[in-house]
Motif scaffolding. Structure first.
Motif, PDB file in Angstrom:
ATOM      1  N   GLY A 187       0.813  -1.236  -0.025  1.00  0.00           N
ATOM      2  CA  GLY A 187      -0.011  -0.030   0.011  1.00  0.00           C
ATOM      3  C   GLY A 187       0.795   1.293  -0.026  1.00  0.00           C
ATOM      4  N   GLU A 188       2.187   1.399   0.499  1.00  0.00           N
ATOM      5  CA  GLU A 188       2.840   2.385   0.614  1.00  0.00           C
ATOM      6  C   GLU A 188       4.377   1.904   0.802  1.00  0.00           C
ATOM      7  OE1 GLU A 188       2.400   4.272   4.328  1.00  0.00           O
ATOM      8  OE2 GLU A 188       1.195   2.686   5.048  1.00  0.00           O
ATOM      9  N   PRO A 189       5.212   2.839   0.668  1.00  0.00           N
ATOM     10  CA  PRO A 189       6.478   2.229   0.964  1.00  0.00           C
ATOM     11  C   PRO A 189       6.911   1.996   2.333  1.00  0.00           C
ATOM     12  CG  PRO A 189       6.542   4.665  -0.065  1.00  0.00           C
ATOM     13  CD  PRO A 189       5.158   4.238   0.180  1.00  0.00           C
ATOM     14  N   ASP A 227       7.933  -7.251   0.108  1.00  0.00           N
ATOM     15  CA  ASP A 227       7.040  -5.657   0.061  1.00  0.00           C
ATOM     16  C   ASP A 227       6.595  -5.741  -1.136  1.00  0.00           C
ATOM     17  OD1 ASP A 227       6.770  -3.028  -0.392  1.00  0.00           O
ATOM     18  OD2 ASP A 227       8.636  -2.509  -0.500  1.00  0.00           O
ATOM     19  N   THR A 228       5.180  -5.761  -1.293  1.00  0.00           N
ATOM     20  CA  THR A 228       4.473  -5.941  -2.624  1.00  0.00           C
ATOM     21  C   THR A 228       4.232  -4.447  -3.230  1.00  0.00           C
ATOM     22  OG1 THR A 228       2.538  -6.365  -1.694  1.00  0.00           O
ATOM     23  CG2 THR A 228       3.646  -8.325  -1.883  1.00  0.00           C
ATOM     24  N   TRP A 287       1.828  -2.635  -5.955  1.00  0.00           N
ATOM     25  CA  TRP A 287       0.839  -2.668  -7.084  1.00  0.00           C
ATOM     26  C   TRP A 287      -0.343  -1.758  -6.678  1.00  0.00           C
ATOM     27  CZ3 TRP A 287      -4.378  -5.248  -5.834  1.00  0.00           C
ATOM     28  CH2 TRP A 287      -4.111  -5.758  -4.617  1.00  0.00           C
ATOM     29  N   GLN A 288      -1.177  -1.750  -7.410  1.00  0.00           N
ATOM     30  CA  GLN A 288      -2.147  -0.454  -7.434  1.00  0.00           C
ATOM     31  C   GLN A 288      -3.698  -0.958  -7.780  1.00  0.00           C
ATOM     32  OE1 GLN A 288      -0.290   1.520 -10.980  1.00  0.00           O
ATOM     33  NE2 GLN A 288       0.017   2.952  -9.447  1.00  0.00           N
ATOM     34  N   THR A 289      -4.683  -0.575  -7.544  1.00  0.00           N
ATOM     35  CA  THR A 289      -6.136  -0.895  -7.831  1.00  0.00           C
ATOM     36  C   THR A 289      -6.033  -1.116  -9.413  1.00  0.00           C
ATOM     37  OG1 THR A 289      -6.848   1.041  -6.017  1.00  0.00           O
ATOM     38  CG2 THR A 289      -8.472   0.216  -7.732  1.00  0.00           C
ATOM     39  N   ASP A 314       4.085   6.222 -10.523  1.00  0.00           N
ATOM     40  CA  ASP A 314       4.831   6.183  -9.582  1.00  0.00           C
ATOM     41  C   ASP A 314       6.209   6.498 -10.183  1.00  0.00           C
ATOM     42  OD1 ASP A 314       3.734   5.617  -6.946  1.00  0.00           O
ATOM     43  OD2 ASP A 314       3.052   3.664  -7.792  1.00  0.00           O
ATOM     44  N   ARG A 362       4.671   8.707  -5.522  1.00  0.00           N
ATOM     45  CA  ARG A 362       3.733   9.271  -6.563  1.00  0.00           C
ATOM     46  C   ARG A 362       4.692  10.271  -7.279  1.00  0.00           C
ATOM     47  NH1 ARG A 362      -0.604   6.163  -8.246  1.00  0.00           N
ATOM     48  NH2 ARG A 362      -1.059   7.810  -8.985  1.00  0.00           N
ATOM     49  N   ARG A 385      -5.209   5.903  -0.715  1.00  0.00           N
ATOM     50  CA  ARG A 385      -4.913   6.792  -1.860  1.00  0.00           C
ATOM     51  C   ARG A 385      -5.899   8.209  -1.758  1.00  0.00           C
ATOM     52  NH1 ARG A 385      -4.141   3.845  -7.328  1.00  0.00           N
ATOM     53  NH2 ARG A 385      -5.055   5.686  -8.339  1.00  0.00           N
TER      54      ARG A 385
HETATM   55  C1  WTA Z   1       1.488   2.933  -3.415  1.00  0.00           C
HETATM   56  C2  WTA Z   1      -2.761  -0.491  -3.454  1.00  0.00           C
HETATM   57  C3  WTA Z   1       5.734   1.746  -2.293  1.00  0.00           C
HETATM   58  C4  WTA Z   1       1.916   3.549  -4.943  1.00  0.00           C
HETATM   59  C5  WTA Z   1      -2.485  -2.069  -3.561  1.00  0.00           C
HETATM   60  C6  WTA Z   1       0.763   2.963  -5.670  1.00  0.00           C
HETATM   61  C7  WTA Z   1       3.354   1.678  -2.808  1.00  0.00           C
HETATM   62  C8  WTA Z   1      -0.195   3.216  -4.801  1.00  0.00           C
HETATM   63  C9  WTA Z   1       3.314  -0.028  -2.554  1.00  0.00           C
HETATM   64  C10 WTA Z   1      -1.621   2.303  -5.113  1.00  0.00           C
HETATM   65  C11 WTA Z   1       4.634  -0.613  -2.318  1.00  0.00           C
HETATM   66  C12 WTA Z   1       1.480   0.591  -3.090  1.00  0.00           C
HETATM   67  N1  WTA Z   1       5.805   0.294  -1.864  1.00  0.00           N
HETATM   68  N2  WTA Z   1       4.498   2.108  -2.611  1.00  0.00           N
HETATM   69  N3  WTA Z   1       4.815  -1.669  -2.003  1.00  0.00           N
HETATM   70  N4  WTA Z   1       2.209  -0.478  -2.743  1.00  0.00           N
HETATM   71  N5  WTA Z   1       2.118   1.829  -3.122  1.00  0.00           N
HETATM   72  O1  WTA Z   1      -4.532   1.811  -5.506  1.00  0.00           O
HETATM   73  O2  WTA Z   1       2.062   4.906  -4.721  1.00  0.00           O
HETATM   74  O3  WTA Z   1      -4.747   1.870  -3.150  1.00  0.00           O
HETATM   75  O4  WTA Z   1       0.731   3.876  -6.841  1.00  0.00           O
HETATM   76  O5  WTA Z   1      -3.351  -0.041  -4.295  1.00  0.00           O
HETATM   77  O6  WTA Z   1       0.070   2.733  -3.465  1.00  0.00           O
HETATM   78  O7  WTA Z   1      -2.460   2.318  -4.251  1.00  0.00           O
HETATM   79  P1  WTA Z   1      -3.700   1.499  -4.297  1.00  0.00           P
END
Ligand code: WTA
Length: 690
Positions: free
Chosen positions: A403-405, A427-428, A430-432, A519, A534, A545
């Motif tokens: 979800g975030e760094p 540390d995964t 990905w995005q929606t 990103d 971002r 987000r």
């Molecule tokens: C950030 C969540 C760093 C990133 C699954 C992305 C991350 C946005 C990471 C998507 C990670 C998600 N390391 N940043 N492991 N995982 N992000 O759509 O900026 O809620 O574009 O999906 O979260 O957020 P979303």
């Protein structure tokens, strides 16, 4: 093993790698049945190579052998990223609920599908695959009994729970499209999503329970649907004893379900039919309803769940996310259920009733994989280690963060304190929009090292590219740029509901031929990926987000606020928080501390909370006379970020500013604000504590 795998790869590639007509013939023909099991035995390096050099063979075999089809597909893909065209498994018909339920009921009907870890510790509820299929069918029949049909949109405003999962799967069973709205969103935010998706029905609970507190879900739905003429029915389930006040649209869900048959024939759906919409924030305007499809999404959720987390038969998968987010869709519901796992539905908070809750749950439910957000880890590591150590965590095999760094401190604490240094921590990233994990340390060669706090390796079929400032592709290692993905994959979103142009503009126009993630990333000297954050005006508050423009739109609605600008500001636990610069109409009497502006700022907080959600409320406000703008009228947020951070020594290029004196004004306002805050802090620390 490796030699056998390599030989197999060579024979597979030799059938496909000849240039010209041979390749074309191979790309359009389908892999033979059973091909996936031989591919799955390849060493990781070879399988990854195959997935990017011959995606038709890789994804075609995986789809044919891992999913149950009502009718087979005749073409693996038809994609053109320049045009935002993404179609997979053409001609196929499938039902996602069959793949998540019926297939498992045939194999192990009494295996536990869901463990509902309710807010009250020790009151978990287990639901077997047979029970979940029956509940889903009854719910599907209840929807049908009120006229919900294939293609209709249904909003699900429920916290994670067996009925929320059944509502999602019931929609999938009859071909309706679910849009789950996080139960922390306000009535206005819910109404906006219902209106955009033109939902015909809403499914909700009377109340929700979280961290010992009640959430008035039905009351929020009532306020929302007043503004939503498309809603014909509101299905209301009971989470607590308190009876809901029922109106003319309301249908008592459990009562209606109990009269329905426990079987419902699955609707065969085109691979590319919509499975769900999920709203997420972008850098401009109203959140976008991202469209995910049936077969491609399911395959990607399923494969990533198995490979990234090393899922094995009999595992209890513990993803702490709520179903209101994509993580809940892919790794609480669709991924684990399609793999026959036992999946945990965590209703509570990491600190309820105390900061040992996660680890007590791990012990009590024997969780094998534990997947959580860095924000929760940052909070928990502040407490004494005994909250972790007093519980048995020997069931854990893989740890994951999303979800975030994830910062180094949180990574190391998670790895060594929680995992006792013995579980791989992934540390995964990905995005929606991506549907499932795209970059993660696993899968990899057996025993391959994991670099702390780094997403590292692209998943099968994912080809990351880094782009420079002029749109050029950055080759080699030791470079950083805009993170793009140059090949389509089955899990990617298919569009933005009702606005295909926005889909194209946001993701495919910036770097033609590629999907642009929004990103930035670095490619290390070793060729691994590190996400840097971002590049647009999206911020990430506690892993959620938020578009800064969304907050600005709400602030600007206040009659005293002609304009505002919101930026992300670092926060120790939440990662980032919104920082709002607001211009007040009557500036003469205003500074952030004058009594009239104190009132306005409080009204602004309430406004954001009621129009969006509590977590969107800016943590910091600074009243300013004017905002720094370019000659064309664009607010220069870059400068505001530097002011907020107190790093105005180097403002960078300010030659495009319309009036450079604005910058000094803003710096001065910030300086005064800072001094006042320090003064207040001193005062409060010197006053006797009560
Ligand atoms: C950030 C969540 C760093 C990133 C699954 C992305 C991350 C946005 C990471 C998507 C990670 C998600 N390391 N940043 N492991 N995982 N992000 O759509 O900026 O809620 O574009 O999906 O979260 O957020 P979303």
């Amino acid at each position: 093993m490796a030699a056998r795998g390599t030989g197999l790869l060579r024979s597979l590639l030799s059938r496909c790698s000849s240039p010209g007509p041979g390749l074309a013939r191979c790309a359009s023909s389908l892999p033979p049945p059973g091909a996936w099991s031989s591919l799955a035995r390849l060493p990781h390096r070879d399988l990854y190579r195959l997935s990017v050099t011959d995606p038709d063979r890789f994804w075609g075999s995986a789809a044919a052998d891992r999913l149950r089809w009502e009718e087979p597909f005749h073409r693996v893909r038809d994609c053109d990223l320049r045009a935002g065209k993404i179609r997979w498994f053409l001609g196929g018909k499938i039902n996602v609920s069959v793949n998540c339920l019926d297939v498992n009921v045939e194999k192990h009907p009494d295996r536990v599908a869901l463990i509902w870890e309710r807010d009250e510790p020790g009151t978990e509820v287990k639901v077997t695959y047979r029970e979940l299929l029956e509940t889903t069918c009854r719910l599907a029949n209840a929807l049908k009994s009120r006229g919900i049909q294939k293609g209709d949109r249904v909003a699900v405003y429920m916290p994670v729970s067996p009925l929320a999962v059944a509502a999602m799967l019931a929609c999938a069973r009859i071909g309706a499209v679910h849009t789950v709205v996080f139960a922390g969103f306000s009535a206005e935010a819910l109404a906006g999503r219902i209106q955009d998706a033109q939902c015909k029905a809403v499914v909700t609970f009377n109340q929700g329970v979280r961290g010992g507190r009640l959430l008035e879900l039905k009351a929020t739905v009532d306020a929302a649907v007043k503004r939503c003429p498309t809603v014909q029915h509101v299905f209301v389930a009971q989470r607590t004893e308190t009876p809901a006040v029922m109106g003319p649209l309301d249908v008592p869900l459990e009562e209606v379900m109990s009269c329905q048959p426990p079987r419902c024939p699955p609707e065969p759906l085109d691979s590319e039919a919509m499975l769900f919409l999920l709203y997420t924030s972008g850098s401009t305007g109203f959140p976008k309803g991202l469209v995910h499809s049936q077969a491609g999404y399911l395959l990607y959720a399923s494969l990533t769940h198995q490979y990234v987390f090393d899922h094995q038969d009999g595992d209890v998968f513990g993803c702490m996310a709520d179903v209101g987010w994509i993580t809940g869709h892919s790794y609480v519901v669709y991924g684990p259920l399609s793999n026959g796992a036992t999946t945990v539905l965590f209703e509570s908070t990491p600190v309820y009733p105390d900061p040992g809750r996660y680890w007590e749950t791990v012990q009590r439910l024997s969780i094998s994989q534990f997947y959580a957000a860095p924000t929760a880890l940052r909070l928990l590591l502040k407490y004494d280690q005994s909250f972790v150590k007093k519980y048995d965590r020997s069931s854990l095999r893989t740890l994951g963060s999303v979800g975030e760094p994830i910062n180094h401190e949180a990574w190391h604490w998670f790895h060594s304190v929680v995992g006792d240094g013995r579980c791989p921590l992934v540390d995964t990233w990905w995005q929606t929009e991506t549907g499932g994990v795209c970059i993660a340390p696993r899968p990899a060669e057996d025993g391959a090292a994991i670099v702390p706090a780094m997403a590292m390796r692209p998943f099968f079929g994912i080809q990351p590219e880094l782009m420079g400032e002029k749109g050029e592709r950055l080759a080699g290692n030791g470079v950083g740029g805009a993170l793009c993905i140059s090949q389509p994959w089955p899990g990617m979103a298919r569009g933005i509901y009702g606005d295909q142009q926005r889909f194209l503009d946001a993701y495919f126009k910036p770097y033609p031929g590629c999907y642009f993630t929004g990103d930035g990333a670095l490619r290390s000297q070793d060729g691994f990926y590190q996400i840097t954050g971002r590049m647009d005006d999206v911020i990430n508050v506690s892993g959620h987000r938020l578009g800064t423009a969304e907050i600005e739109d709400v602030l600007d609605e206040h009659p005293e606020v002609p304009e505002s600008a919101v930026i992300g500001f670092p926060h120790e636990i939440k990662g980032e928080v919104p920082f709002a610069f607001v211009v007040l109409k009557d500036y003469s009497s205003s500074s952030s501390s004058s009594s009239s502006s104190v009132v306005v700022l409080q009204q602004l907080r309430e406004l954001v909370s009621t129009k969006i959600a509590r977590y969107a409320v800016p943590e910091h406000f600074l009243v300013v006379k004017r905002l720094p703008k370019t000659r064309s009228g664009k607010i220069m947020r870059r400068i505001l970020r530097k002011v907020a951070m107190g790093t105005t020594g180097d403002l960078g290029d300010v030659s495009t500013l319309d009036d450079p004196s604005v910058v000094d004004e803003v710096i001065e306002a910030h300086e005064q604000h800072r001094k006042r805050q320090e003064g207040e802090k001193k005062e409060s620390s010197s006053s006797p504590s009560l």
